[in-house]
Each structure stands twice: as structure tokens, then as C-alpha cells.
Design a protein around this motif. Structure first.
Motif, PDB file in Angstrom:
ATOM      1  N   LEU B  96       3.789  -1.256   2.435  1.00  0.00           N
ATOM      2  CA  LEU B  96       3.238  -1.316   3.784  1.00  0.00           C
ATOM      3  C   LEU B  96       1.971  -0.473   3.898  1.00  0.00           C
ATOM      4  CD1 LEU B  96       3.370  -2.087   6.815  1.00  0.00           C
ATOM      5  CD2 LEU B  96       4.611   0.010   7.166  1.00  0.00           C
ATOM      6  N   LEU B  97       2.121   0.853   3.789  1.00  0.00           N
ATOM      7  CA  LEU B  97       0.985   1.712   4.140  1.00  0.00           C
ATOM      8  C   LEU B  97      -0.173   1.578   3.165  1.00  0.00           C
ATOM      9  CD1 LEU B  97       2.705   4.932   5.505  1.00  0.00           C
ATOM     10  CD2 LEU B  97       1.448   3.197   6.751  1.00  0.00           C
ATOM     11  N   THR B  98       0.112   1.671   1.870  1.00  0.00           N
ATOM     12  CA  THR B  98      -0.988   1.588   0.912  1.00  0.00           C
ATOM     13  C   THR B  98      -1.688   0.242   1.019  1.00  0.00           C
ATOM     14  OG1 THR B  98       0.304   2.980  -0.554  1.00  0.00           O
ATOM     15  CG2 THR B  98      -1.583   1.891  -1.516  1.00  0.00           C
ATOM     16  N   ALA B  99      -0.888  -0.818   1.056  1.00  0.00           N
ATOM     17  CA  ALA B  99      -1.492  -2.153   1.097  1.00  0.00           C
ATOM     18  C   ALA B  99      -2.252  -2.367   2.395  1.00  0.00           C
ATOM     19  CB  ALA B  99      -0.408  -3.213   0.934  1.00  0.00           C
ATOM     20  N   LEU B 100      -1.718  -1.862   3.492  1.00  0.00           N
ATOM     21  CA  LEU B 100      -2.352  -2.114   4.784  1.00  0.00           C
ATOM     22  C   LEU B 100      -3.662  -1.336   4.918  1.00  0.00           C
ATOM     23  CD1 LEU B 100      -1.987  -3.686   7.301  1.00  0.00           C
ATOM     24  CD2 LEU B 100      -0.589  -1.891   8.243  1.00  0.00           C
ATOM     25  N   PHE B 101      -3.634  -0.079   4.536  1.00  0.00           N
ATOM     26  CA  PHE B 101      -4.853   0.724   4.684  1.00  0.00           C
ATOM     27  C   PHE B 101      -5.953   0.252   3.745  1.00  0.00           C
ATOM     28  CE2 PHE B 101      -2.588   4.408   6.743  1.00  0.00           C
ATOM     29  CZ  PHE B 101      -3.364   4.389   7.870  1.00  0.00           C
ATOM     30  N   LEU B 102      -5.605   0.039   2.478  1.00  0.00           N
ATOM     31  CA  LEU B 102      -6.662  -0.288   1.520  1.00  0.00           C
ATOM     32  C   LEU B 102      -6.928  -1.788   1.506  1.00  0.00           C
ATOM     33  CD1 LEU B 102      -5.735   2.296  -1.228  1.00  0.00           C
ATOM     34  CD2 LEU B 102      -7.296   2.507   0.673  1.00  0.00           C
ATOM     35  N   VAL B 215     -15.128   4.591   6.243  1.00  0.00           N
ATOM     36  CA  VAL B 215     -15.467   4.144   4.893  1.00  0.00           C
ATOM     37  C   VAL B 215     -15.287   5.288   3.897  1.00  0.00           C
ATOM     38  CG1 VAL B 215     -17.256   3.179   3.438  1.00  0.00           C
ATOM     39  CG2 VAL B 215     -17.011   2.401   5.770  1.00  0.00           C
ATOM     40  N   TRP B 216     -15.696   6.474   4.286  1.00  0.00           N
ATOM     41  CA  TRP B 216     -15.493   7.628   3.406  1.00  0.00           C
ATOM     42  C   TRP B 216     -14.010   7.789   3.057  1.00  0.00           C
ATOM     43  CZ3 TRP B 216     -18.063  10.422   0.158  1.00  0.00           C
ATOM     44  CH2 TRP B 216     -19.442  10.607   0.315  1.00  0.00           C
ATOM     45  N   GLY B 217     -13.172   7.687   4.068  1.00  0.00           N
ATOM     46  CA  GLY B 217     -11.738   7.881   3.837  1.00  0.00           C
ATOM     47  C   GLY B 217     -11.183   6.813   2.910  1.00  0.00           C
ATOM     48  N   LEU B 288      -5.861   9.823   3.739  1.00  0.00           N
ATOM     49  CA  LEU B 288      -7.320   9.866   3.871  1.00  0.00           C
ATOM     50  C   LEU B 288      -7.889   8.697   4.688  1.00  0.00           C
ATOM     51  CD1 LEU B 288      -8.618  11.266   0.464  1.00  0.00           C
ATOM     52  CD2 LEU B 288      -8.286  12.433   2.620  1.00  0.00           C
ATOM     53  N   PRO B 289      -7.436   7.445   4.439  1.00  0.00           N
ATOM     54  CA  PRO B 289      -7.931   6.386   5.324  1.00  0.00           C
ATOM     55  C   PRO B 289      -7.568   6.676   6.771  1.00  0.00           C
ATOM     56  CG  PRO B 289      -6.825   5.438   3.436  1.00  0.00           C
ATOM     57  CD  PRO B 289      -6.571   6.913   3.387  1.00  0.00           C
TER      58      PRO B 289
END
Ligand code: HEM
Ligand SMILES: [Cu+2]
Lengths: 244, 586
Positions: B96-102, B215-217, B288-289
């Protein structure tokens, strides 16, 4: 884990150097550009594919550094838990002589691609084709040779499950072999384009990418070979003194 | 005037991408399914991640029901509980989180915010999604495999993960490892895109220090993920070999039920090192995101420039680098050398410094801002509160002596849910409310959004705050039921009931959100291209939702940073990034 930490330190230095070129001290809230005065773009002129390959090599390098880390840590644990000299617990397997031949073949492969790349720069179509062909075929020979090594070892009774050292050997060679296979696919595509008469200027980048990847694979192989045969043991000792 | 721009600029960066270079969908299938447009891929990633996240949410209800009413549900046996806990944790963190943020936010926002037409390698980007989907399907398949999904805990520690006492040791663990390996391969494909796009595809004028913090995050998190996931990859491959071929990378000599197993000499600690070498950075890959997005939400909705932009950037980069040298703080109780523990405790506490700087900067950005209490802003505020809360308990746990008794209690569960569960999820919600009008051209319903926020925020507190107390009492985590235990008072059981009721209510609130997402798609108010009056490039596209290729014929040119809000002497309270200084401010 010292190998991977060292590896990442190198990456961090490269990243830090790059960041230091990026005017991180700029005060963006003060500099507003007006029409006609175009702000610098900030990207580099290197083609995206080269940057992409660079990033990919960092990731793949990370993978191999982790494998080597795991290997050393494993030795460490075996050593502290009873056995006396570094590595003897893991390295019960002989080094098949065929590995030397395979190494030589991989070197040939790399050299052939380097020639192809130089030829591509000079626009010599035939030389590019020959270089790619030789590079690809010798890489295939390398893979076949590695499989043969596996065969010989299994026949001699060195199974992956019988000793952690053996398991690491198969793991290292297997992961490396998969990376070579992936490279051969990319190389095959480039070769196909050369054959079908795509202008050599348009293939220069692809040839460059293949060559860089091949050199990387060779380097990785040499490191793995050194680690598996124990020549890197001195290095472990140094690392250990560094860590403690 | 346009003439001048094109002239001076031609030598610096290409203003136009020739049409041939762009990917063109030729059929329905390549336009909506096998699409190489980052915006479509972003939506595919987001929908898949939310769908699988819903599964994890349902699993959390089942776990809570069991904890509140032990023995009531014949469907939930102890094996099931471990399977639920494992799948819940793994899905939430990775799928969920990794896939959604990145994959979701990254794909949508990176090209748009940087003024690019698409990602650097659209084809690889598309592959990335399909491999991710395959990973999700393999994971889901393990629910239906004989023996069910693995119950090894999301940390998958060997030797128990592959021994026959653990539920799902037949197929579950194999599918889990295979799914993770696929996920990492898919992610690497996407990650290469995000990094190279940020490095090479920025439009003219978009220097690094003019990039929005979002974008930095995402960029820094992606770099971290590219370097950290290989550790999990290696761990998974080695464990898979242990399970399938009987190698002994991680498996020591074991006597099970009087039987000597064929394993010998492997090291479980080795796995812990590999896992946490990935696992700690993973926390920041998610955080970070969230940091970046929340900075932009706060700045936009408080109509104020972000306080200390440079420090924010440095802090993101610094946190990213530091988080690679703290992994062993998850292993204080693994019997490690105390000096090691001291080293890792120190590095852990050092990370608190840049993190605290960021929190101060958010608060200072809010200070005397023109705060609009929109739904994105509410979620951003909720993030700050829960993140600070979880960060403080993190300081407790970072100290070896405090951690040793608290490790493996509900205190840890409360801590990490606050800091990496609830806080980033709030940012996800805030981000969705914020960018939904750009993605769909419609606003999400404000009232439903406020209901969603308040129930989720108060509810999340009701769930996780009491867990700290349970943890201090010594209630262990990962326990199916407590039974009659001398040190746990009966009131703990009533508290557990309370927590479960709260969890169910919070769960229901997510259904409101889901309804809102679907309902607003056709019924929402159409607010125009820039409803929040935001400065960043994605709000300046010629069409909303942005068309194929994002921009019209010419790419935007960037003249200023992303935070020119309420600049004195301008007519509107924001100045878009692509507005030059000398132009009339209208
Ligand atoms: C309404 C939301 C949620 C509820 C009610 C909930 C509930 C739970 C419960 C009851 C446990 C098991 C505690 C134990 O017995 O040890 C758990 C574990 C866990 N949760 Fe959540 N959770 C929620 C959201 C999340 C989110 C958003 C994340 C994302 C990071 C997350 C990550 C985890 C992890 C990593 C574990 C540990 C799994 C393990 O021990 O192997 N949870 N959660
Ligand atoms: Cu950590």
C-alpha cells in the motif's frame, strides 16, 4: 555488513559530489527570473539512458555488495562459533579449473564489446557487427561454462544444501549468470538492429550501454571469484580491524 | 515576447519535444490498459494499492475483533491471527504505502511538477506497474493456497518462518517471498524512471533548488528504496533457497519434535541484518514523500511560503543518508554487542535532529499564515500531530535500556502505527483531496471529507493512544489472546474492547471516503484548473485533467521557486512558477 556500508559510502560520496555542483546554497526565494533572462536548466547533457544505466549499475552493485557482505558475515559467525581459521568452514569445495577458462572467456567478451564500441564511434558498421557477435557468443560460452562447472560440482557431490559455502557459490554464480543473461538479451536486440541496417550513429548509444554493462559484469565476476576462492580474505581481516 | 524566450533558451534545453518522441496510444487497450503514459500508470498503481490496502484494513478489523472478544469467533483461530497480522503488516507497509507514494504520487506528480512530458523511459515504467500487479496477485493467491498465507510476522524471521510450526509454511511463505521478489523487480523499474526523470527531464529553469518539496521527498525516497530493497531481495532469495532447496543460509541446526532437521550452520541473525538494512530505510521511504507532500499542502493552504526551504531540502537528504546507518536499533534484543547498541542508539537519536527541524519548519510555516481549513489542510495538521506523537515515543525506543523492556509490547505497535501508519496515511488522504481535482477535473465532496477526517483522526487516536498504556503494562504484541495473566489487570480487556470499537468506526469512515471517491467522479463540482490557487506547475497545465504529453506545444519555463504565496505587491495571493518577474501580475 561492512562491505555494503563501504559500497554505500562510495555512492554517498558520488551523490554528495553531484549535489555540491547543484548550488544547494542558492536562495531560491530571492532569484526570480524575468523574460529573456532564462534560468539555467540544471540537468546534464548526458543522455537519459546513460544516466539510467548508471543508476541501475548502482542498484545491481548494491545487490552484489550485499551478497558479499552476507558471505563475510556468515564466515564471521562460523569463525567465532568454534572453527579456527577464516573461511575454512565454508570453503570445503575445490575451485574447478574451468572457472579460469570461463574468466578468460568473459574477458574476451568484454574486449570484443570495447572494440565494437570504438568501431561504433568511427562509424565502421562491419566491425561493430563482428564485435557484438563475438561479445555475445563468448558471453554465451561463459554461461555454458558456468553451467558445466555446476555440473562438475554436483557430480562430485558438492550440493547446494550440503554446506553453506557451496550454497553461496551457487548463489553468487547464479545471480551473476542471470545478469549476464539479461545483458545478452539487450545485446541481441542491438545486434538485430545492426543487422537490419539501422544507421550506426543511432546505435552508438546502445553499443555504449552494452559495453559499459559488460565491463561491470566482468568486474563483478572478478570480485566474486576473488571472494569465493579466498583471495579476498586479507581484505576481510582489514575490514575487521577497521570495524573493531 | 514569446519569440525572445524561445531564442535565448534554445541553447539551454529543448523547449519542444518533437511529436515522434512521444508515445502515442493507438487503441483502447494501449490507451487505458497497457498504457505508457505516467498519469495512467499512476492511477493504475493507486487503485491497485488502495484495493489491496482495503484487504489489509479488513484484516485489522478481524485482529481487533479477536483481541477484544477472544474466543468468540470460531473463524479466527490462533493460526489465522498470525496470518492476518503478517499479511496486514506486509500489505500496509509495502504494497500500500510504498506503492502508493512512489508508484502513485510519484508517477503522477514528478513529470507534471517538473514540466516534463512523461517519464524518461515510459515503456519500462509500464512494465513496472504490471510486475507490481503480478506481485499483488501472487500475494493474494497465498490466501487461497493450501495452508493459507504465511503467519511468520511481517519481519519473516527465520528459522520459524519456514518451519512447519508456522502457519502457511507449505505455500504461504513461498508465495510471500516470490511476491516480494517480484515487487522489488517492479519497483526497481519504476524507481529508475523516477530518478532519471528528476535528474534529466526537468524543464528549463527548474533547478534542483526550485523543485517543490514533494519532488524532493519522492526523489530521495526513491534513491533510498533503490539502494535498500536489494537487501530485502537478497534476504528473500536466500530464504527461498533455504525453503526450497534445503540450503542453510539462515537455518541453524534444529531439532524439531525430536527430529534433527537437515539444516545446519546457518545464521538467523544474518537475516535480521539484511531485513533491517532494508527495513529501517523503508520507514523513511514512506516518510520522506509524506514530508514533501505535507510541506506543499501546508504552504498552499496556509497561503504562505514554506519556512526554511533550504533547510527542508538538506534535512530530507540528510535523513535519507543517515537512515542507512541505524538499522540495528531493531535488533537491540538480538543479543548484539553492547557497543554496537550504543553506536546505533546514537545514530538513531541523531536522525531526530533533522526530523525535528522539519517539524519546526512546518509549524513556523503555519505561524500567522492565512490558514484555510480545507480537507487537505486538516489532514496535514493531523499528520503533524500524529507524527510528533509517534516521533516522541520513538525517542524512548531508540534508547537501548528503555527499548529492552518495551520491545515486543503494544507500546511498539502504538509507536510505529502513529509514526509510519497513521501519519503517512493522513498525507495520502490529504494528497488525494488536494490533487483529485487535477486528476479527475472534479472536487471531492467537502462535507464528506470533513466527516472522513474527523472520524479518522479522533478514531486513530482512540485506537493507538491507549495502546501505549497497554504496552507499559507489558501486554505483548503479536499475541492471539492474553488469557489469565497476573500482571495484566482486567481493565486491559475493557480497553481492548474500546479500541476495537474505535477501529471499526475508523474502518467505516474509510468506506465514506471510498464512496466519496466514486461519487465525486461524476457528481463532484468542476472547479477549473487551479482550485487551490497553487503555484506549482501541475496546476498550470493547459487542460484539466492534463492531456497527453501534459503541456501544449511548448513546455513551461520556470522563473521562480514553488512557494511565492502572498507576495507583497502582487494582485493575487500566489504567483505560479512559470510566471516571469517582469510580466504584469494579473
Ligand atoms: C485502522 C487502521 C489500523 C488498525 C486498526 C491496525 C491494527 C493492527 C493490529 C491489531 C496489529 C497487531 C498488533 C499485535 O497483536 O501485535 C497490527 C500490526 C501491524 N500493523 Fe496495523 N493497523 C492499522 C493500520 C496500519 C497501517 C496504516 C500500517 C502501515 C504502516 C500498519 C502496519 C502494521 C504493521 C507493520 C504491523 C506489525 C505486523 C507484525 O507484527 O508482523 N497498520 N495492526
Ligand atoms: Cu528503524
Amino acid at each position: 555488513m561492512s562491505v555494503i556500508v563501504l559500497f554505500l559510502a562510495v555512492i554517498a560520496i558520488i551523490a554528495g559530489w553531484w549535489l555540491s555542483q547543484q548550488r544547494l546554497m542558492a536562495k531560491p526565494w530571492l532569484d526570480v527570473g524575468s523574460i529573456g533572462e532564462t534560468p539555467a536548466w540544471g540537468g546534464s547533457s548526458v543522455p537519459a539512458a546513460k544516466v539510467g544505466l548508471g543508476v541501475f549499475l548502482a542498484v545491481a552493485g548494491c545487490l552484489f555488495a550485499l551478497l558479499v557482505s552476507a558471505y563475510f558475515m556468515r564466515i564471521d559467525i562460523a569463525t567465532t562459533s568454534g572453527a579456527t581459521t577464516t573461511g575454512t568452514v565454508l570453503r570445503t569445495m575445490p575451485v574447478p579449473g574451468l572457472l579460469w577458462l570461463n574468466t578468460a572467456v568473459l574477458v574476451v567478451s568484454s574486449v570484443a564489446l570495447q572494440c565494437a564500441q570504438i568501431a561504433a564511434r568511427h562509424g565502421q558498421r562491419d566491425a561493430v557487427r563482428d564485435g557484438l557477435l563475438l561479445g555475445g557468443v563468448s558471453a554465451l560460452v561463459f554461461l555454458a561454462g558456468q553451467l558445466l562447472v555446476w555440473r562438475q560440482l554436483v557430480d562430485a557431490g558438492y550440493f547446494a544444501a550440503s554446506n553453506p559455502g557451496n550454497a553461496f557459490f551457487y548463489l553468487f554464480t547464479g545471480v551473476h549468470g542471470l545478469h549476464v543473461t539479461g545483458g545478452i538479451v539487450a545485446l541481441g536486440k542491438t545486434f538485430g538492429k545492426v543487422r537490419s541496417g539501422v544507421a550506426i550513429e543511432r546505435l552508438r548509444l546502445s553499443v555504449w550501454l552494452c559495453t559499459a554493462y559488460w565491463h561491470f559484469l566482468l568486474l563483478v565476476w572478478l570480485v566474486i571469484f576473488a571472494v569465493l576462492t579466498g583471495w579476498a580474505d586479507d581484505f576481510i581481516v582489514i575490514c575487521r580491524t577497521l570495524v573493531i | 515576447m514569446a519569440e525572445v524566450v524561445a531564442d535565448t533558451v534554445g541553447s539551454i534545453g529543448p523547449a519542444e519535444v518533437a511529436e515522434v518522441e512521444l508515445y502515442h496510444a493507438t487503441s483502447w487497450l494501449t490507451k487505458y490498459v497497457f498504457c505508457q503514459d505516467a498519469k495512467v500508470i499512476a492511477i493504475q498503481y493507486s487503485v491497485t494499492a488502495m484495493a489491496i490496502g482495503l484487504v489489509a484494513l479488513v484484516l485489522s478489523w478481524l485482529m481487533r475483533l479477536q483481541l477484544a472478544f477472544p474466543g468468540t469467533f470460531s473463524l479466527i483461530q490462533s493460526e489465522n491471527y498470525y496470518q492476518f497480522i503478517t499479511m496486514h503488516g506486509m500489505i500496509m507497509v509495502i504494497y500500500l504505502l510504498t506503492a502508493l507514494f512512489l508508484g502513485g504520487f510519484g508517477n503522477y506528480l514528478i513529470p507534471l511538477m517538473l514540466g516534463a512530458r512523461d517519464m524518461a523511459f515510459p515503456y519500462v515504467n509500464m512494465l513496472s506497474y504490471w510486475v507490481y500487479l503480478l506481485a499483488v496477485l501472487v500475494l493474494v493467491a497465498s490466501f487461497f493456497a493450501p495452508g493459507g498465507p504465511t503467519g511468520a510476522g511481517w519481519t519473516l524471521y527465520p528459522p520459524q518462518a519456514i518451519l512447519s510450526g508456522t502457519p502457511g509454511h507449505e505455500w504461504g511463505i513461498i508465495l510471500m517471498l516470490a511476491s516480494l521478489i517480484l515487487f522489488i523487480i517492479g519497483f526497481t523499474m519504476g524507481g529508475l524512471n523516477y530518478v532519471v526523470t528528476v535528474l534529466q527531464c526537468r524543464t528549463r529553469g527548474m533547478t534542483l533548488m526550485r523543485m517543490p518539496l514533494t519532488v524532493w521527498g519522492i526523489f530521495t525516497a526513491t534513491v533510498m528504496a533503490l539502494l535498500a530493497f536489494p537487501a530485502l531481495f537478497v534476504g528473500c532469495v536466500m530464504m527461498l533457497l533455504d525453503r526450497l532447496l534445503g540450503t542453510s543460509f539462515f537455518m541453524p541446526s534444529i531439532v524439531q519434535l525430536g527430529q534433527q532437521l537437515s539444516y545446519s550452520g546457518g545464521s538467523p541473525i544474518l537475516f535480521q541484518h539484511l531485513f533491517w538494512f532494508f527495513g529501517h530505510p523503508e520507514v523513511y521511504i514512506v516518510a520522506l514523500p509524506a514530508f514533501g507532500i505535507v510541506s506543499d499542502l501546508i504552504s498552499t493552504h496556509a497561503r504562505k511560503n514554506i519556512f526554511g526551504y533550504r533547510m527542508m531540502v538538506w534535512a530530507i537528504v540528510g535523513i535519507g543518508a543517515l537512515s542507512f546507518v541505524v538499522w540495528a536499533h531493531h535488533m537491540y534484543i538480538s543479543g548484539m554487542d553492547p557497543y554496537f547498541g550504543f553506536f546505533f542508539a546514537t545514530t538513531t537519536l541523531i536522525i531526530a535532529v533533522p526530523t525535528a527541524i522539519k517539524v519546526y519548519n512546518w509549524v513556523l510555516t503555519l505561524w500567522r499564515g492565512n490558514i484555510h481549513l480545507t480537507v487537505p489542510m486538516l489532514f496535514a495538521l493531523g499528520f503533524i500531530v500524529t507524527f510528533v506523537n509517534g516521533g516522541l515515543t520513538g525517542l524512548f525506543l531508540g534508547n537501548v535500556v528503555v527499548d529492552v523492556p518495551l520491545s515486543a509490547t503494544l507500546f511498539v505497535v502504538a509507536h510505529f502505527h502513529m509514526v509510519m501508519g497513521v501519519a503517512p496515511i493522513f498525507v495520502v488522504f490529504g494528497g488525494i483531496y488536494h490533487w483529485y481535482p487535477k486528476v479527475t477535473g472534479r472536487m471531492l465532496d467537502e462535507t464528506l471529507g470533513k466527516i472522513h477526517f474527523w472520524v479518522t483522526f479522533l478514531g486513530a487516536y482512540a485506537i493507538f493512544f491507549p495502546m501505549h498504556y497497554l504496552g507499559l503494562l507489558g501486554v505483548p504484541r503479536r499475541y492471539y489472546e492474553l488469557g489469565a495473566t497476573a500482571f495484566i489487570p482486567p481493565s486491559a480487556a475493557s480497553l481492548n474492547v474500546f479500541i476495537t470499537v474505535a477501529a471499526l468506526i475508523v474502518g467505516a469512515a474509510q468506506l465514506v471516503f471510498l464512496f466519496n471517491l466514486i461519487w465525486s467522479l461524476s457528481k463532484g463540482r468542476a472547479p477549473g484548473g487551479n482550485p487551490w490557487g497553487a503555484t506549482t506547475l501541475e496546476w498550470q497545465t493547459p487542460q484539466t485533467p492534463p492531456g497527453h504529453g501534459n503541456w501544449g506545444k511548448e513546455l513551461p519555463v520556470v522563473y521562480r521557486w514553488a512557494y511565492d504565496y502572498s507576495v507583497p505587491g502582487t494582485e493575487r495571493d500566489f504567483v505560479p512558477q512559470n510566471q516571469p518577474a517582469s510580466a504584469p501580475t494579473a
